[in-house]
Every structure is written in structure tokens, then in C-alpha cells.
Design a protein around this motif. Structure first.
Motif, PDB file in Angstrom:
ATOM      1  N   MET A 127       1.021  -1.186  -0.045  1.00  0.00           N
ATOM      2  CA  MET A 127      -0.006  -0.113  -0.200  1.00  0.00           C
ATOM      3  C   MET A 127       0.756   1.379   0.050  1.00  0.00           C
ATOM      4  O   MET A 127       0.258   2.344  -0.247  1.00  0.00           O
ATOM      5  CB  MET A 127      -0.976   0.076   1.173  1.00  0.00           C
ATOM      6  N   ASP A 128       2.220   0.964   0.314  1.00  0.00           N
ATOM      7  CA  ASP A 128       3.056   2.260   0.279  1.00  0.00           C
ATOM      8  C   ASP A 128       3.891   2.392  -0.774  1.00  0.00           C
ATOM      9  O   ASP A 128       4.737   3.556  -0.875  1.00  0.00           O
ATOM     10  CB  ASP A 128       4.082   2.165   1.518  1.00  0.00           C
ATOM     11  N   VAL A 129       3.721   1.727  -1.677  1.00  0.00           N
ATOM     12  CA  VAL A 129       4.493   1.410  -3.155  1.00  0.00           C
ATOM     13  C   VAL A 129       3.964   2.832  -3.934  1.00  0.00           C
ATOM     14  O   VAL A 129       2.927   2.938  -4.232  1.00  0.00           O
ATOM     15  CB  VAL A 129       4.298   0.183  -3.816  1.00  0.00           C
ATOM     16  N   THR A 130       4.958   3.374  -4.309  1.00  0.00           N
ATOM     17  CA  THR A 130       4.508   4.756  -5.075  1.00  0.00           C
ATOM     18  C   THR A 130       4.677   4.440  -6.614  1.00  0.00           C
ATOM     19  O   THR A 130       5.262   3.210  -7.069  1.00  0.00           O
ATOM     20  CB  THR A 130       5.543   5.856  -4.826  1.00  0.00           C
ATOM     21  N   GLU A 131       3.861   5.262  -7.615  1.00  0.00           N
ATOM     22  CA  GLU A 131       3.960   4.913  -8.985  1.00  0.00           C
ATOM     23  C   GLU A 131       5.477   5.031  -9.313  1.00  0.00           C
ATOM     24  O   GLU A 131       5.865   4.104 -10.439  1.00  0.00           O
ATOM     25  CB  GLU A 131       2.994   6.113  -9.536  1.00  0.00           C
ATOM     26  N   GLU A 132       6.272   5.660  -9.009  1.00  0.00           N
ATOM     27  CA  GLU A 132       7.708   5.740  -9.570  1.00  0.00           C
ATOM     28  C   GLU A 132       8.421   4.579  -9.191  1.00  0.00           C
ATOM     29  O   GLU A 132       9.126   3.815 -10.153  1.00  0.00           O
ATOM     30  CB  GLU A 132       8.487   6.633  -8.915  1.00  0.00           C
ATOM     31  N   VAL A 133       8.201   3.716  -8.034  1.00  0.00           N
ATOM     32  CA  VAL A 133       8.546   2.351  -7.840  1.00  0.00           C
ATOM     33  C   VAL A 133       8.003   1.511  -8.564  1.00  0.00           C
ATOM     34  O   VAL A 133       8.757   0.431  -9.270  1.00  0.00           O
ATOM     35  CB  VAL A 133       8.186   1.925  -6.391  1.00  0.00           C
ATOM     36  N   TRP A 134       6.746   1.435  -8.988  1.00  0.00           N
ATOM     37  CA  TRP A 134       5.939   0.612  -9.904  1.00  0.00           C
ATOM     38  C   TRP A 134       6.677   0.562 -11.509  1.00  0.00           C
ATOM     39  O   TRP A 134       6.828  -0.380 -11.941  1.00  0.00           O
ATOM     40  CB  TRP A 134       4.564   0.696 -10.072  1.00  0.00           C
ATOM     41  N   ASP A 135       6.959   1.831 -11.788  1.00  0.00           N
ATOM     42  CA  ASP A 135       7.436   2.300 -13.223  1.00  0.00           C
ATOM     43  C   ASP A 135       8.967   1.485 -13.243  1.00  0.00           C
ATOM     44  O   ASP A 135       9.123   0.981 -14.084  1.00  0.00           O
ATOM     45  CB  ASP A 135       7.481   3.727 -13.453  1.00  0.00           C
ATOM     46  N   LYS A 136       9.723   1.854 -12.327  1.00  0.00           N
ATOM     47  CA  LYS A 136      11.033   1.339 -12.171  1.00  0.00           C
ATOM     48  C   LYS A 136      11.171  -0.233 -11.917  1.00  0.00           C
ATOM     49  O   LYS A 136      11.777  -1.009 -12.874  1.00  0.00           O
ATOM     50  CB  LYS A 136      11.915   1.657 -10.911  1.00  0.00           C
ATOM     51  N   THR A 137      10.337  -0.960 -11.488  1.00  0.00           N
ATOM     52  CA  THR A 137      10.212  -2.389 -11.193  1.00  0.00           C
ATOM     53  C   THR A 137       9.745  -2.951 -12.493  1.00  0.00           C
ATOM     54  O   THR A 137      10.131  -3.919 -12.904  1.00  0.00           O
ATOM     55  CB  THR A 137       9.169  -2.766 -10.044  1.00  0.00           C
ATOM     56  N   LEU A 138       8.376  -2.440 -12.958  1.00  0.00           N
ATOM     57  CA  LEU A 138       8.073  -3.086 -14.360  1.00  0.00           C
ATOM     58  C   LEU A 138       9.085  -2.767 -15.494  1.00  0.00           C
ATOM     59  O   LEU A 138       9.241  -3.663 -16.480  1.00  0.00           O
ATOM     60  CB  LEU A 138       6.667  -2.424 -14.751  1.00  0.00           C
ATOM     61  N   ASP A 139       9.656  -1.318 -15.491  1.00  0.00           N
ATOM     62  CA  ASP A 139      10.712  -1.327 -16.564  1.00  0.00           C
ATOM     63  C   ASP A 139      11.830  -2.348 -16.610  1.00  0.00           C
ATOM     64  O   ASP A 139      12.114  -2.781 -17.757  1.00  0.00           O
ATOM     65  CB  ASP A 139      11.058   0.026 -16.549  1.00  0.00           C
ATOM     66  N   ILE A 140      12.282  -2.560 -15.347  1.00  0.00           N
ATOM     67  CA  ILE A 140      13.693  -3.306 -15.325  1.00  0.00           C
ATOM     68  C   ILE A 140      13.264  -5.008 -15.362  1.00  0.00           C
ATOM     69  O   ILE A 140      13.912  -5.627 -15.875  1.00  0.00           O
ATOM     70  CB  ILE A 140      14.517  -3.034 -14.217  1.00  0.00           C
ATOM     71  N   ASN A 141      12.298  -5.093 -14.501  1.00  0.00           N
ATOM     72  CA  ASN A 141      11.910  -6.566 -14.196  1.00  0.00           C
ATOM     73  C   ASN A 141      11.194  -7.365 -15.253  1.00  0.00           C
ATOM     74  O   ASN A 141      10.969  -8.508 -15.334  1.00  0.00           O
ATOM     75  CB  ASN A 141      11.591  -6.762 -12.811  1.00  0.00           C
ATOM     76  N   VAL A 142      10.275  -6.610 -16.028  1.00  0.00           N
ATOM     77  CA  VAL A 142       9.395  -7.009 -16.829  1.00  0.00           C
ATOM     78  C   VAL A 142       9.832  -6.594 -18.381  1.00  0.00           C
ATOM     79  O   VAL A 142       9.895  -7.754 -19.242  1.00  0.00           O
ATOM     80  CB  VAL A 142       8.044  -6.676 -16.682  1.00  0.00           C
ATOM     81  N   LYS A 143       9.684  -5.297 -18.567  1.00  0.00           N
ATOM     82  CA  LYS A 143       9.766  -4.714 -19.893  1.00  0.00           C
ATOM     83  C   LYS A 143      10.956  -5.231 -20.574  1.00  0.00           C
ATOM     84  O   LYS A 143      11.708  -5.407 -21.732  1.00  0.00           O
ATOM     85  CB  LYS A 143       9.749  -3.312 -19.934  1.00  0.00           C
TER      86      LYS A 143
END
Length: 233
Positions: A127-143
Motif C-alpha cells: 500500500m506504500d509503493v509509489t507510482e515511480e517504484v512501480w514504473d522502475k520495477t516494471l521497466d527493469i524486471n518485466v519490460k
């Protein structure tokens, strides 16, 4: 055939199977294969790069910092292994392109991609994860792994095929609490059937196997190297 002779035959047959499975009767199962390993100057990535090279592959290591690349290359070349390296931030298109181009220029193609680069930029409640953290995680770990794969597949096709191994965390199956002291470390060991924490080298052999001809009929599988940690969704 009398019993002693039968037992001797069985023992020899079993010894042959054991030697074959351990690689004792085969050398260089990845001979002349060309492998890219991302985030491979330390930890699991470094252990994988070393094992692939030990098994005969020409390995291109990479990470975000030139000094780390230089150190890893020097160490592995000092062991007599065929290893080169280049800087690669997998989140940057130009770096991914340079990594592929380096392998093609030096070795004429690509047979293996081990996508090991990943980030974990946040610890705490979801619940404390920011949008910036989601972006970085998805960019590096998924995309990034998807785009890295897209970049190497055309080169693999020129050589008749290849292997892609994506390294992830067992936390995808079983999230674990943070631990920073010996007491918690010992408590974690109790949850493992093997009763010890894993080492980077524990991940290297299975990756080499998956990239070899012995695994040519294995695809789309998730292989867990977790010491017996619960690993099913």
C-alpha cells in the motif's frame, strides 16, 4: 548369470549413469556457444557467467558500471575462461543494442541469453509503493527482459535456435521477511528442507543445463532453486 555377476553389471551401469549425469564423461557441453549474461559482474549473475564459460561458452558479461565489468572480466580471464564484457543498463535501448552488437562482432552470433538483471527498489507494505517504484520495477524486471529477448532472437534464428533463461526471485512464490541478524538467519534455515541458505553457485549448474543440448526438449518451464522453500502459487 549368477548373482555376483548381475550385481557387478548393475553397479557398472549405475556408475555410468552417475558419471553421465555429473558431466564426468562429457566435457564442454556448451562448446563454442555464445552467451550474454546481464547483471553478471557479481553474485548469481557472476556465478552463472563463470559456469557457462567453464562449460565451454564464450561469455559476454555486463553491468551498469565499467569498473565492475573490468574487474569481472579480469577475474574470469585469469581463470583461463573465454569472457569479455561491456557496460549495459538493461533499461536503456542503446545499451541493450551495444550488448548484442558486442557479441556478434566478437563471436559472430548469439546462442544464449541469461536475463539476470532485476531491481527491488522498495521494502514494506504494498500500500506504500509509489507510482515511480512501480514504473522502475516494471521497466527493469518485466519490460527489459522482453526487449532483450526480442533483440537476441533474430541472431539466434541465424544459428538455428538458442536458449533464453530468465532469472527471478523465489519471492514471486513465497515472499519472505527482511532479515539482518544471525537469529533471523537461523530461523529462515529452519524453513528450508536443505537447512542452509543458498549460494550464487547453487544457481549456476541448472542454468548451464538448461542452455545445453541435454535440455533441448525443455521449454516454458519454471525451475525453482530454493532449498525446499514452498514454491507453488
Amino acid at each position: 548369470m549368477h548373482k555376483a555377476g548381475l550385481l557387478g553389471l548393475c553397479a557398472r551401469a549405475w556408475n555410468s549413469v552417475r558419471m553421465a549425469s555429473s558431466g564426468m564423461t562429457r566435457r564442454d557441453p556448451l562448446a563454442n556457444k555464445v552467451a550474454l549474461v546481464t547483471a553478471s559482474t557479481d553474485g548469481i549473475g557472476f556465478a552463472i557467467a563463470r559456469r557457462l564459460a567453464q562449460d565451454g561458452a564464450h561469455v559476454v558479461v555486463s553491468s551498469r558500471k565499467q569498473q565492475n565489468v573490468d574487474q569481472a572480466v579480469a577475474t574470469l580471464q585469469g581463470e583461463g575462461l573465454s569472457v569479455t564484457g561491456t557496460v549495459c543498463h538493461v533499461g536503456k535501448a542503446e545499451d541493450r543494442e551495444r550488448l548484442v552488437a558486442t557479441a556478434v562482432k566478437l563471436h559472430g552470433g548469439i546462442d544464449i541469453l541469461v536475463s539476470n538483471a532485476a531491481v527491488n527498489p522498495f521494502f514494506g507494505s504494498i500500500m506504500d509503493v509509489t507510482e515511480e517504484v512501480w514504473d522502475k520495477t516494471l521497466d527493469i524486471n518485466v519490460k527489459a527482459p522482453a526487449l532483450m529477448t526480442k533483440a537476441v532472437v533474430p541472431e539466434m534464428e541465424k544459428r538455428g535456435g538458442g536458449s533464453v533463461v530468465i532469472v527471478s526471485s523465489i519471492a514471486a512464490f513465497s515472499p519472505s521477511p527482511l532479515w539482518m541478524d544471525k537469529e533471523k538467519e537461523e530461523s529462515m534455515k529452519e524453513t528450508l528442507r536443505i537447512r542452509r541458505l543458498g549460494e550464487p553457485e547453487d544457481c549456476a549448474g541448472i542454468v548451464s543445463f538448461l542452455c545445453s543440448e541435454d535440455a533441448s526438449y525443455i521449454t516454458g518451464e519454471t525451475v525453482v532453486v530454493g532449498g525446499g522453500t514452498p514454491s507453488r502459487l
